[in-house]
Structure formats: structure tokens, C-alpha cells
Scaffold this motif. Structure first.
Motif, short mmCIF file in Angstrom:
data_model
loop_
_atom_site.label_atom_id
_atom_site.label_comp_id
_atom_site.label_asym_id
_atom_site.label_seq_id
_atom_site.Cartn_x
_atom_site.Cartn_y
_atom_site.Cartn_z
N ARG A 45 -4.78 4.54 5.16
CA ARG A 45 -5.54 5.78 5.09
C ARG A 45 -6.18 5.97 3.72
O ARG A 45 -5.62 5.57 2.71
N LYS A 46 -7.29 6.63 3.74
CA LYS A 46 -8.00 6.99 2.50
C LYS A 46 -8.00 8.50 2.39
O LYS A 46 -8.18 9.20 3.38
N GLU B 126 -8.25 -1.43 7.79
CA GLU B 126 -8.95 -0.33 7.13
C GLU B 126 -8.54 1.03 7.70
O GLU B 126 -8.52 2.03 7.00
N SER C 1 -1.86 8.83 -0.55
CA SER C 1 -2.50 8.95 0.76
C SER C 1 -1.52 8.77 1.91
O SER C 1 -1.89 8.96 3.06
N TRP D 245 0.84 -1.21 0.00
CA TRP D 245 0.00 0.00 0.00
C TRP D 245 0.87 1.26 0.00
O TRP D 245 0.61 2.20 -0.74
#
Length: 117
Positions: free
Chosen positions: A115-116, A111, A70, A38
């Protein structure tokens, strides 16, 4: 000014320490790999290739295929240093990874860790 010694350390050694930290707290290598993917954009095969090539930490982050935009949402303190205040780009990436694995080891949900924007 000399480079920090972590830059020349083999990424495989750092990776092993991160996996051990996560596993001591009941998390898995696969979860660490997911967090690394990610953050950096390295897929499973590409990560394995970097580990087998024995690249150093600086090269690992400098050649990251797709750093996640992000990642700048990662905030907090790692080793007494606020990650969002680190100016040197590679050191900031190193601390981002450390912060993410700390959160993983503390039992935070994936989740929340990823981070979004």
C-alpha cells in the motif's frame, strides 16, 4: 491473561509456513521476503539473521527496525477477524503479515499489496 501461543512460536516456523503458502500458489520466497521487508523494515541480511537466531514471533515484530507507516492501510479479514479492529499491537502486526501473504498467494500484483499512503 496468558499470551497467545503464536507469540512464543519461532518466527522461522511461521516464515516457513508463509513461504510454503506462497509457493503453492506460484509465488516465490523472494516475494515473501519483499513483503516482510516492506512491512517491518528488515532487509535480506537482517531477516536471515532473525531466522538463524530463532527468535520468537513477538520478538521479531517488537524489534522490527522500521515498521512501514502505510501498514495501517491494510484492511480486510484474516481468519475471520478484521485486521483494522485488532487492538493488541503485536497481534495486529502478525495479522498484517498474514493478510499480505494471503494477497500474494491469491495472485494480487505486488504494487497493490504494498500500500501507498
Amino acid at each position: 491473561m496468558a499470551k497467545h501461543r503464536i507469540y512464543t512460536m519461532g518466527f522461522a516456523k511461521v516464515y516457513a509456513a508463509l513461504v510454503a503458502k506462497a509457493e503453492r500458489k506460484g509465488r516465490t520466497r523472494a516475494e515473501v521476503d519483499h513483503v516482510i521487508g516492506w512491512l517491518t523494515g528488515y532487509g535480506t541480511r537482517a531477516l536471515e539473521a532473525q531466522l538463524s537466531k530463532k527468535v520468537d514471533v513477538e520478538t521479531f515484530f517488537a524489534k522490527a527496525p522500521k515498521p512501514n507507516p502505510s501498514r495501517t492501510l491494510i484492511k480486510g479479514v484474516v481468519c475471520g477477524v478484521r485486521v483494522e479492529e485488532i487492538e493488541e499491537p503485536i497481534m495486529r502486526e502478525i495479522r498484517y503479515l498474514d493478510k499480505l501473504v494471503d494477497e500474494l498467494a491469491k495472485g494480487k500484483a505486488m504494487e497493490k499489496i504494498l500500500r501507498k499512503a
